[in-house]
Design a protein around this motif. Structure first.
Motif, mmCIF file in Angstrom:
data_model
loop_
_atom_site.group_PDB
_atom_site.id
_atom_site.type_symbol
_atom_site.label_atom_id
_atom_site.label_comp_id
_atom_site.label_asym_id
_atom_site.label_seq_id
_atom_site.Cartn_x
_atom_site.Cartn_y
_atom_site.Cartn_z
ATOM 1 N N ARG A 155 1.997 1.814 10.307
ATOM 2 C CA ARG A 155 3.033 0.783 10.327
ATOM 3 C C ARG A 155 4.260 1.179 9.524
ATOM 4 N N CYS A 156 4.053 1.853 8.396
ATOM 5 C CA CYS A 156 5.153 2.145 7.475
ATOM 6 C C CYS A 156 5.697 3.566 7.577
ATOM 7 N N ASN A 157 4.917 4.461 8.145
ATOM 8 C CA ASN A 157 5.263 5.875 8.246
ATOM 9 C C ASN A 157 5.513 6.495 6.867
ATOM 10 N N CYS A 158 4.745 6.055 5.890
ATOM 11 C CA CYS A 158 4.788 6.663 4.563
ATOM 12 C C CYS A 158 3.503 6.327 3.814
ATOM 13 N N VAL A 159 3.135 7.204 2.899
ATOM 14 C CA VAL A 159 1.986 7.013 2.018
ATOM 15 C C VAL A 159 2.439 7.449 0.634
ATOM 16 N N PRO A 160 2.232 6.615 -0.389
ATOM 17 C CA PRO A 160 2.643 7.014 -1.735
ATOM 18 C C PRO A 160 1.898 8.263 -2.203
ATOM 19 N N PRO A 161 2.522 9.072 -3.029
ATOM 20 C CA PRO A 161 1.849 10.284 -3.518
ATOM 21 C C PRO A 161 0.757 9.937 -4.527
ATOM 22 N N GLY A 162 -0.185 10.835 -4.691
ATOM 23 C CA GLY A 162 -1.248 10.634 -5.668
ATOM 24 C C GLY A 162 -2.394 9.832 -5.094
ATOM 25 N N THR A 163 -3.381 9.572 -5.939
ATOM 26 C CA THR A 163 -4.567 8.855 -5.478
ATOM 27 C C THR A 163 -4.527 7.374 -5.795
ATOM 28 N N TYR A 164 -3.589 6.938 -6.646
ATOM 29 C CA TYR A 164 -3.484 5.525 -6.989
ATOM 30 C C TYR A 164 -2.079 5.237 -7.495
ATOM 31 N N GLY A 165 -1.613 4.023 -7.258
ATOM 32 C CA GLY A 165 -0.307 3.604 -7.764
ATOM 33 C C GLY A 165 0.835 4.230 -6.988
ATOM 34 N N ASN A 166 1.963 4.410 -7.646
ATOM 35 C CA ASN A 166 3.185 4.985 -7.060
ATOM 36 C C ASN A 166 3.696 4.183 -5.868
ATOM 37 N N TYR A 167 3.449 2.871 -5.862
ATOM 38 C CA TYR A 167 3.859 2.037 -4.734
ATOM 39 C C TYR A 167 5.375 1.950 -4.591
ATOM 40 N N GLU A 168 6.118 2.211 -5.657
ATOM 41 C CA GLU A 168 7.574 2.090 -5.593
ATOM 42 C C GLU A 168 8.202 3.103 -4.637
ATOM 43 N N THR A 169 7.475 4.170 -4.298
ATOM 44 C CA THR A 169 8.023 5.176 -3.387
ATOM 45 C C THR A 169 7.902 4.756 -1.924
ATOM 46 N N CYS A 170 7.140 3.720 -1.660
ATOM 47 C CA CYS A 170 6.942 3.262 -0.280
ATOM 48 C C CYS A 170 6.820 1.735 -0.294
ATOM 49 N N ALA A 171 7.956 1.052 -0.235
ATOM 50 C CA ALA A 171 7.979 -0.404 -0.381
ATOM 51 C C ALA A 171 7.185 -1.116 0.716
ATOM 52 N N CYS A 172 7.282 -0.652 1.936
ATOM 53 C CA CYS A 172 6.548 -1.265 3.050
ATOM 54 C C CYS A 172 5.053 -1.203 2.777
ATOM 55 N N TYR A 173 4.584 -0.086 2.321
ATOM 56 C CA TYR A 173 3.175 0.138 2.019
ATOM 57 C C TYR A 173 2.722 -0.813 0.911
ATOM 58 N N ALA A 174 3.578 -1.017 -0.069
ATOM 59 C CA ALA A 174 3.243 -1.863 -1.213
ATOM 60 C C ALA A 174 3.256 -3.347 -0.869
ATOM 61 N N ASN A 175 4.055 -3.753 0.112
ATOM 62 C CA ASN A 175 4.222 -5.175 0.416
ATOM 63 C C ASN A 175 3.213 -5.723 1.419
ATOM 64 N N MET A 176 2.411 -4.877 2.029
ATOM 65 C CA MET A 176 1.435 -5.368 3.006
ATOM 66 C C MET A 176 0.255 -5.997 2.273
ATOM 67 N N THR A 177 -0.130 -7.210 2.712
ATOM 68 C CA THR A 177 -1.246 -7.909 2.080
ATOM 69 C C THR A 177 -2.238 -8.392 3.134
ATOM 70 N N THR A 178 -3.456 -8.701 2.666
ATOM 71 C CA THR A 178 -4.487 -9.258 3.535
ATOM 72 C C THR A 178 -4.261 -10.765 3.642
ATOM 73 N N HIS A 179 -5.115 -11.443 4.381
ATOM 74 C CA HIS A 179 -5.006 -12.898 4.499
ATOM 75 C C HIS A 179 -5.253 -13.579 3.158
ATOM 76 N N GLY A 180 -5.973 -12.926 2.264
ATOM 77 C CA GLY A 180 -6.237 -13.465 0.934
ATOM 78 C C GLY A 180 -5.194 -13.081 -0.093
ATOM 79 N N ASN A 181 -4.046 -12.578 0.349
ATOM 80 C CA ASN A 181 -2.926 -12.137 -0.501
ATOM 81 C C ASN A 181 -3.316 -11.019 -1.471
ATOM 82 N N LYS A 182 -4.252 -10.178 -1.076
ATOM 83 C CA LYS A 182 -4.570 -8.973 -1.835
ATOM 84 C C LYS A 182 -3.896 -7.802 -1.156
#
Length: 100
Positions: free
Chosen positions: A69-96
């Protein structure tokens, strides 16, 4: 004489309308000069992202959905969401966060 004036006026109006339509299509379609965005290899990017996960299959499946959906994946194994805003903003139905 009146017919030729009317013909000339209608020709001029049709040219102006055609010009306006072509300009509107350019703004809706975006720049023709911008380079096309390249698709990243989601499989490889998600394998790298999920390599330390305790549930690698679940992680790769969620990551693959987000990557598609976003055509990007943040670098590393955890965190770094600021490099891919679309990836960071996607949530489940439970807002996780959906994306690992």
């Amino acid at each position: 004489m009146a017919i030729s004036k009317a013909l000339l006026a209608s020709l001029l109006i049709s040219l102006l309308v055609n010009y306006q339509i072509s300009e509107a299509a350019k703004t809706i379609g975006g720049d023709d000069e911008s380079p096309p965005t390249q698709k990243i290899d989601c499989g490889a990017a998600c394998s790298a992202r999920c390599r330390l996960s305790s549930r690698p299959h679940l992680c790769k499946r969620a990551c693959g959905t987000c990557c598609a959906r976003c055509n990007c994946v943040p670098p590393g194994t955890y965190g770094n969401y600021e490099t891919c805003a679309c990836y960071a903003n996607m949530t489940t139905h439970g807002n996780k966060r959906k994306c690992p």
